[in-house]
Design a protein around this motif. Structure first.
Motif, PDB file in Angstrom:
ATOM      1  N   THR A 292       0.913  -1.250   0.090  1.00  0.00           N
ATOM      2  CA  THR A 292      -0.001  -0.022  -0.006  1.00  0.00           C
ATOM      3  C   THR A 292       0.919   1.189   0.015  1.00  0.00           C
ATOM      4  N   TRP A 293       0.362   2.154  -0.561  1.00  0.00           N
ATOM      5  CA  TRP A 293       0.938   3.521  -0.694  1.00  0.00           C
ATOM      6  C   TRP A 293       1.526   4.112   0.459  1.00  0.00           C
ATOM      7  N   ASP A 294       0.955   4.010   1.953  1.00  0.00           N
ATOM      8  CA  ASP A 294       1.626   4.546   2.984  1.00  0.00           C
ATOM      9  C   ASP A 294       2.376   3.717   3.570  1.00  0.00           C
ATOM     10  N   LYS A 295       2.731   2.578   2.986  1.00  0.00           N
ATOM     11  CA  LYS A 295       4.023   1.761   3.307  1.00  0.00           C
ATOM     12  C   LYS A 295       5.406   1.810   2.620  1.00  0.00           C
ATOM     13  N   VAL A 296       5.179   2.557   1.456  1.00  0.00           N
ATOM     14  CA  VAL A 296       6.228   2.299   0.573  1.00  0.00           C
ATOM     15  C   VAL A 296       7.307   3.179   0.943  1.00  0.00           C
ATOM     16  N   PHE A 297       7.167   4.381   1.697  1.00  0.00           N
ATOM     17  CA  PHE A 297       8.375   5.127   2.041  1.00  0.00           C
ATOM     18  C   PHE A 297       8.167   5.292   3.505  1.00  0.00           C
ATOM     19  N   ARG A 298       9.674   5.431   4.244  1.00  0.00           N
ATOM     20  CA  ARG A 298       9.756   5.401   5.655  1.00  0.00           C
ATOM     21  C   ARG A 298      10.807   6.162   5.912  1.00  0.00           C
ATOM     22  N   ALA A 299      10.946   6.812   7.167  1.00  0.00           N
ATOM     23  CA  ALA A 299      12.054   7.486   7.518  1.00  0.00           C
ATOM     24  C   ALA A 299      13.099   6.817   8.115  1.00  0.00           C
ATOM     25  N   LYS A 300      14.366   7.081   7.878  1.00  0.00           N
ATOM     26  CA  LYS A 300      15.283   6.253   8.565  1.00  0.00           C
ATOM     27  C   LYS A 300      16.522   7.089   8.720  1.00  0.00           C
ATOM     28  N   CYS A 301      17.203   6.776   9.972  1.00  0.00           N
ATOM     29  CA  CYS A 301      18.281   7.468  10.276  1.00  0.00           C
ATOM     30  C   CYS A 301      18.153   9.245  10.303  1.00  0.00           C
ATOM     31  N   VAL A 302      16.905   9.596  10.961  1.00  0.00           N
ATOM     32  CA  VAL A 302      16.625  11.019  10.727  1.00  0.00           C
ATOM     33  C   VAL A 302      17.579  11.732  11.776  1.00  0.00           C
ATOM     34  N   PRO A 303      18.419  13.041  11.177  1.00  0.00           N
ATOM     35  CA  PRO A 303      19.152  13.661  12.118  1.00  0.00           C
ATOM     36  C   PRO A 303      18.080  14.308  13.251  1.00  0.00           C
ATOM     37  N   ARG A 304      18.747  14.462  14.341  1.00  0.00           N
ATOM     38  CA  ARG A 304      17.839  14.707  15.758  1.00  0.00           C
ATOM     39  C   ARG A 304      17.372  16.291  15.263  1.00  0.00           C
ATOM     40  N   PHE A 305      17.745  17.141  14.690  1.00  0.00           N
ATOM     41  CA  PHE A 305      17.267  18.379  14.717  1.00  0.00           C
ATOM     42  C   PHE A 305      15.899  18.266  13.705  1.00  0.00           C
ATOM     43  N   LEU A 306      15.795  17.323  13.076  1.00  0.00           N
ATOM     44  CA  LEU A 306      14.618  17.121  12.305  1.00  0.00           C
ATOM     45  C   LEU A 306      13.529  16.135  12.580  1.00  0.00           C
ATOM     46  N   ARG A 307      13.660  15.556  13.833  1.00  0.00           N
ATOM     47  CA  ARG A 307      13.104  14.271  14.474  1.00  0.00           C
ATOM     48  C   ARG A 307      11.526  14.857  14.559  1.00  0.00           C
TER      49      ARG A 307
END
Length: 331
Positions: A292-307
């Motif tokens: 499904t479209w909502d599971k295709v993309f995900r966040a990974k290793c997001v820098p702390r200032f953007l979490r």
């Protein structure tokens, strides 16, 4: 005539040696001791700090710059001089390390972008094995700019010393180097905490992804800025040096994030990834291999200032990616 002073010599070193001979009957002066003028020590120290690779007072070892133990000056005790020269050696080691880091990463980035290769002796071209992401390249360029701002006052001191306009003592040079040493130490700490490999010429079979490398470097810089804020006004000089480095480093990363949020474009360096080779679908009953479209993309290793904005960033890019996909289907 008898001297009108209680001191037998105007040399602190000679007075100290006399005291040692009286206090310790078996004390003897090493035969290879070299007594130099203070101006000579200051000049060579400045030259080493400015990047010279050979010196009479300092030795270069695999672990860094160290002092020549047989050097002494007439108005300082050996222990006092050792403390100052050790401090200068440590500062010189930091500056030499930063210069090597900046030049090597820029060299590898230049070879990646312009496809310049070197020969391996068998007629085949050799390309760098380690991938240098744009965040690393921007950070290396920021280190170069930081080094230029550091070396400018050192050049002024060198001109003052060589032209003999003002006398620069070892103690006054140590005071002048305090802020420079603080900045160099802070940048070196960012490299040790934020750069996965200290130098890119070291082969690595399991080099982390560009996403991990960028996030770790940005986190290290962000932590340094937060630390400067905790120091209050006393941290302002350090913040003035670290903040431009942060701006130069984060700019290409934010440009990649902007392209994701506006165009739905993914970059390996960004904290957004696509789930394997999956392609989006509209519902759970779609063809095998699709999610499904909502599971295709995900966040990974997001820098702390953007979490704090992690979910919004993912949703914005996914929406633009869906709109772009619908346009391709229509065509």
């Amino acid at each position: 005539p008898p001297p009108s002073t209680q001191h037998s010599a105007c040399s602190l070193l000679e007075c100290w040696q006399t005291h040692l001979q009286v206090s310790h009957p078996f004390h003897c002066v090493p035969p290879d001791v070299l007594v130099l003028q203070e101006a000579h020590v200051v000049k060579e120290t400045l030259w080493i700090l400015l990047g010279a690779n050979k010196s009479f007072i300092y030795n270069f070892t695999p672990r860094g710059v160290c002092q020549h133990k047989s050097v002494q000056v007439s108005h300082l005790t050996p222990k006092a001089l050792d403390l100052q020269l050790d401090y200068f050696s440590h500062c010189a080691t930091l500056l030499h390390t930063l210069r090597a880091f900046s030049s090597q990463y820029q060299y590898y980035y230049h070879h990646q972008n312009h496809h310049h290769c070197s020969s391996n002796g068998r007629g085949r071209s050799v390309v760098p094995a380690v991938c240098v992401c744009s965040t690393y390249e921007a950070f290396a360029d920021g280190v170069r700019v930081c080094l230029e701002s550091i070396t400018e006052p050192l050049r002024n001191l060198e001109r003052t010393t060589v032209e003999k306009r003002n006398f620069v003592s070892i103690i006054s040079l140590s005071v002048e180097l305090h802020d420079i040493f603080t900045v160099a130490q802070a940048v070196s700490d960012v490299i040790s905490r934020g750069i996965v490999d200290s130098m890119p010429d070291q082969p690595s079979t399991a080099h982390p992804s560009q996403c991990v490398c960028s996030s770790r470097l940005l986190d290290a810089l962000w932590d340094s800025i937060q630390f400067c804020h905790t120091l209050g006004p006393s941290g302002d000089p350090l913040l003035r040096a670290i903040f431009p480095l942060w701006v130069m480093t984060v700019r290409p990363y934010l440009a990649l994030l902007d392209r994701w949020m506006k165009d739905g474009e993914i970059n390996p360096e960004l904290c957004i990834e696509k789930s394997g080779g999956a392609t989006p679908a509209c519902d759970e009953d779609s063809q095998p291999g699709k999610v499904t479209w909502d599971k295709v993309f995900r966040a990974k290793c997001v820098p702390r200032f953007l979490r704090l904005y992690e979910d919004k960033m993912v949703q914005a890019g996914k929406s633009m990616n869906l709109i772009e996909s619908m346009g391709k289907v229509g065509r």
